[in-house]
Design a protein around this motif. Structure first.
Motif, PDB file in Angstrom:
ATOM      1  N   THR A  49       0.815  -1.211   0.000  1.00 36.70           N
ATOM      2  CA  THR A  49       0.000   0.000   0.000  1.00 36.70           C
ATOM      3  C   THR A  49       0.851   1.265   0.000  1.00 36.70           C
ATOM      4  N   VAL A  50       0.514   2.169  -0.904  1.00 37.88           N
ATOM      5  CA  VAL A  50       1.121   3.493  -1.007  1.00 37.88           C
ATOM      6  C   VAL A  50      -0.018   4.495  -1.177  1.00 37.88           C
ATOM      7  N   TYR A  51       0.297   5.771  -1.023  1.00 38.00           N
ATOM      8  CA  TYR A  51      -0.662   6.806  -1.395  1.00 38.00           C
ATOM      9  C   TYR A  51      -0.492   7.095  -2.880  1.00 38.00           C
ATOM     10  N   LEU A  52      -1.580   7.123  -3.609  1.00 37.42           N
ATOM     11  CA  LEU A  52      -1.589   7.539  -5.008  1.00 37.42           C
ATOM     12  C   LEU A  52      -2.524   8.739  -5.086  1.00 37.42           C
ATOM     13  N   ASP A  53      -1.960   9.906  -5.344  1.00 39.03           N
ATOM     14  CA  ASP A  53      -2.724  11.161  -5.313  1.00 39.03           C
ATOM     15  C   ASP A  53      -3.492  11.310  -4.003  1.00 39.03           C
ATOM     16  N   GLY A  54      -2.835  10.927  -2.903  1.00 36.68           N
ATOM     17  CA  GLY A  54      -3.411  11.104  -1.579  1.00 36.68           C
ATOM     18  C   GLY A  54      -4.384  10.038  -1.124  1.00 36.68           C
ATOM     19  N   VAL A  55      -4.572   8.995  -1.923  1.00 35.57           N
ATOM     20  CA  VAL A  55      -5.507   7.919  -1.589  1.00 35.57           C
ATOM     21  C   VAL A  55      -4.732   6.600  -1.526  1.00 35.57           C
ATOM     22  N   PRO A  56      -4.921   5.801  -0.462  1.00 38.65           N
ATOM     23  CA  PRO A  56      -4.215   4.522  -0.404  1.00 38.65           C
ATOM     24  C   PRO A  56      -4.573   3.613  -1.583  1.00 38.65           C
ATOM     25  N   ALA A  57      -3.541   2.973  -2.133  1.00 40.71           N
ATOM     26  CA  ALA A  57      -3.725   2.071  -3.269  1.00 40.71           C
ATOM     27  C   ALA A  57      -2.706   0.953  -3.177  1.00 40.71           C
ATOM     28  N   CYS A  58      -3.073  -0.206  -3.686  1.00 41.64           N
ATOM     29  CA  CYS A  58      -2.140  -1.337  -3.746  1.00 41.64           C
ATOM     30  C   CYS A  58      -1.238  -1.139  -4.957  1.00 41.64           C
ATOM     31  N   ALA A  59       0.036  -0.923  -4.714  1.00 49.32           N
ATOM     32  CA  ALA A  59       0.982  -0.645  -5.794  1.00 49.32           C
ATOM     33  C   ALA A  59       1.148  -1.825  -6.739  1.00 49.32           C
ATOM     34  N   CYS A  60       0.821  -3.022  -6.286  1.00 57.21           N
ATOM     35  CA  CYS A  60       0.941  -4.191  -7.163  1.00 57.21           C
ATOM     36  C   CYS A  60      -0.134  -4.203  -8.238  1.00 57.21           C
ATOM     37  N   LEU A  61      -1.232  -3.473  -8.025  1.00 59.51           N
ATOM     38  CA  LEU A  61      -2.343  -3.460  -8.980  1.00 59.51           C
ATOM     39  C   LEU A  61      -2.328  -2.251  -9.908  1.00 59.51           C
ATOM     40  N   ARG A  70       1.330  11.991 -11.896  1.00 54.98           N
ATOM     41  CA  ARG A  70       0.629  11.863 -10.620  1.00 54.98           C
ATOM     42  C   ARG A  70       1.613  11.901  -9.455  1.00 54.98           C
ATOM     43  N   SER A  71       1.076  11.759  -8.247  1.00 58.14           N
ATOM     44  CA  SER A  71       1.882  11.822  -7.033  1.00 58.14           C
ATOM     45  C   SER A  71       1.779  10.510  -6.256  1.00 58.14           C
ATOM     46  N   VAL A  72       2.927   9.994  -5.837  1.00 57.55           N
ATOM     47  CA  VAL A  72       2.994   8.769  -5.042  1.00 57.55           C
ATOM     48  C   VAL A  72       3.730   9.078  -3.745  1.00 57.55           C
ATOM     49  N   ARG A  73       3.208   8.568  -2.658  1.00 54.72           N
ATOM     50  CA  ARG A  73       3.894   8.689  -1.361  1.00 54.72           C
ATOM     51  C   ARG A  73       4.003   7.294  -0.778  1.00 54.72           C
ATOM     52  N   THR A  74       5.226   6.873  -0.538  1.00 57.02           N
ATOM     53  CA  THR A  74       5.486   5.545  -0.005  1.00 57.02           C
ATOM     54  C   THR A  74       5.662   5.609   1.511  1.00 57.02           C
ATOM     55  N   VAL A  75       5.849   4.462   2.117  1.00 63.35           N
ATOM     56  CA  VAL A  75       6.087   4.418   3.560  1.00 63.35           C
ATOM     57  C   VAL A  75       7.342   5.208   3.918  1.00 63.35           C
ATOM     58  N   GLU A  76       8.329   5.220   3.024  1.00 58.68           N
ATOM     59  CA  GLU A  76       9.538   6.013   3.269  1.00 58.68           C
ATOM     60  C   GLU A  76       9.206   7.497   3.347  1.00 58.68           C
ATOM     61  N   GLY A  77       8.190   7.919   2.612  1.00 63.25           N
ATOM     62  CA  GLY A  77       7.804   9.316   2.557  1.00 63.25           C
ATOM     63  C   GLY A  77       6.997   9.798   3.753  1.00 63.25           C
ATOM     64  N   LEU A  78       6.638   8.890   4.659  1.00 65.48           N
ATOM     65  CA  LEU A  78       5.930   9.317   5.868  1.00 65.48           C
ATOM     66  C   LEU A  78       6.878  10.023   6.831  1.00 65.48           C
ATOM     67  N   ALA A  79       8.119   9.565   6.879  1.00 66.69           N
ATOM     68  CA  ALA A  79       9.122  10.149   7.785  1.00 66.69           C
ATOM     69  C   ALA A  79       9.573  11.504   7.259  1.00 66.69           C
ATOM     70  N   PRO A 104       4.744  -1.938   6.302  1.00 63.03           N
ATOM     71  CA  PRO A 104       4.623  -0.745   5.454  1.00 63.03           C
ATOM     72  C   PRO A 104       3.177  -0.433   5.065  1.00 63.03           C
ATOM     73  N   GLY A 105       2.447  -1.441   4.668  1.00 59.37           N
ATOM     74  CA  GLY A 105       1.050  -1.222   4.297  1.00 59.37           C
ATOM     75  C   GLY A 105       0.200  -0.811   5.482  1.00 59.37           C
ATOM     76  N   LEU A 106       0.446  -1.419   6.632  1.00 60.50           N
ATOM     77  CA  LEU A 106      -0.290  -1.044   7.843  1.00 60.50           C
ATOM     78  C   LEU A 106       0.008   0.396   8.236  1.00 60.50           C
TER      79      LEU A 106
END
Length: 157
Positions: A49-61, A70-79, A104-106
């Motif tokens: 799970t990552v943020y895709l344009d501010g909405v959680p999305a499964c990156a595998c799909l 577009r904009s992606v925010r990963t778990v690394e980007g939370l810090a 990471p998804g949690l």
């Protein structure tokens, strides 16, 4: 194909992306962002799970080409640099991190939940995290971590 998008606040360009390539593959293998995990590749486990344009999305799909512009925010980007986000720190402090595969998804889902519902109930937490599978903890420590993160975010305001 070339993909131009924003990752964790920075403009990025990735070249030679093939049509069937997933966002998860591009993040992990091409961009060196291994936080999102590859577990089921079917959007069932939530580990990617990552943020895709501010909405959680499964990156595998998500096809990598779909994130162009577009904009992606990963778990690394939370810090914030070396400082963990309160959600990340709460998971550490509550002992909610075991093998770390689901974490990471949690974290992304919890971050999103607390942004929407600052003081979530157990039921709201369970609903928000229902798409994230953990095989280690039994979820009690995860619930505790979410409550701890919510308390800390409220106190910081």
């Amino acid at each position: 194909m070339r993909v131009n998008f924003q990752v964790n606040g920075a403009d990025e360009t990735v070249d030679d992306v093939w049509e069937g390539e997933s966002l998860l593959y591009m993040l992990r293998e091409r961009m060196g962002l291994p936080g999102s995990k590859n577990a089921c590749e079917q959007g069932e486990c939530g580990s990617c799970t990552v943020y895709l344009d501010g909405v959680p999305a499964c990156a595998c799909l998500v096809a990598a080409g779909q994130v162009d512009g577009r904009s992606v925010r990963t778990v690394e980007g939370l810090a914030q640099g070396d400082k963990l986000d309160p959600v990340q720190q709460a998971f550490v402090d509550a002992g909610a991190v075991q093998c770390g595969f689901c974490t990471p998804g949690l974290l992304v889902q919890t971050h999103d939940l607390i942004e929407r519902v600052p003081e979530p109930s157990d039921g709201e937490i369970r609903e928000a995290l229902s798409g994230n599978l953990c095989r280690c903890t039994g979820y009690e420590k995860i619930l505790n971590a979410v409550h701890l993160a919510a308390e800390r975010k409220a106190a910081a305001k």
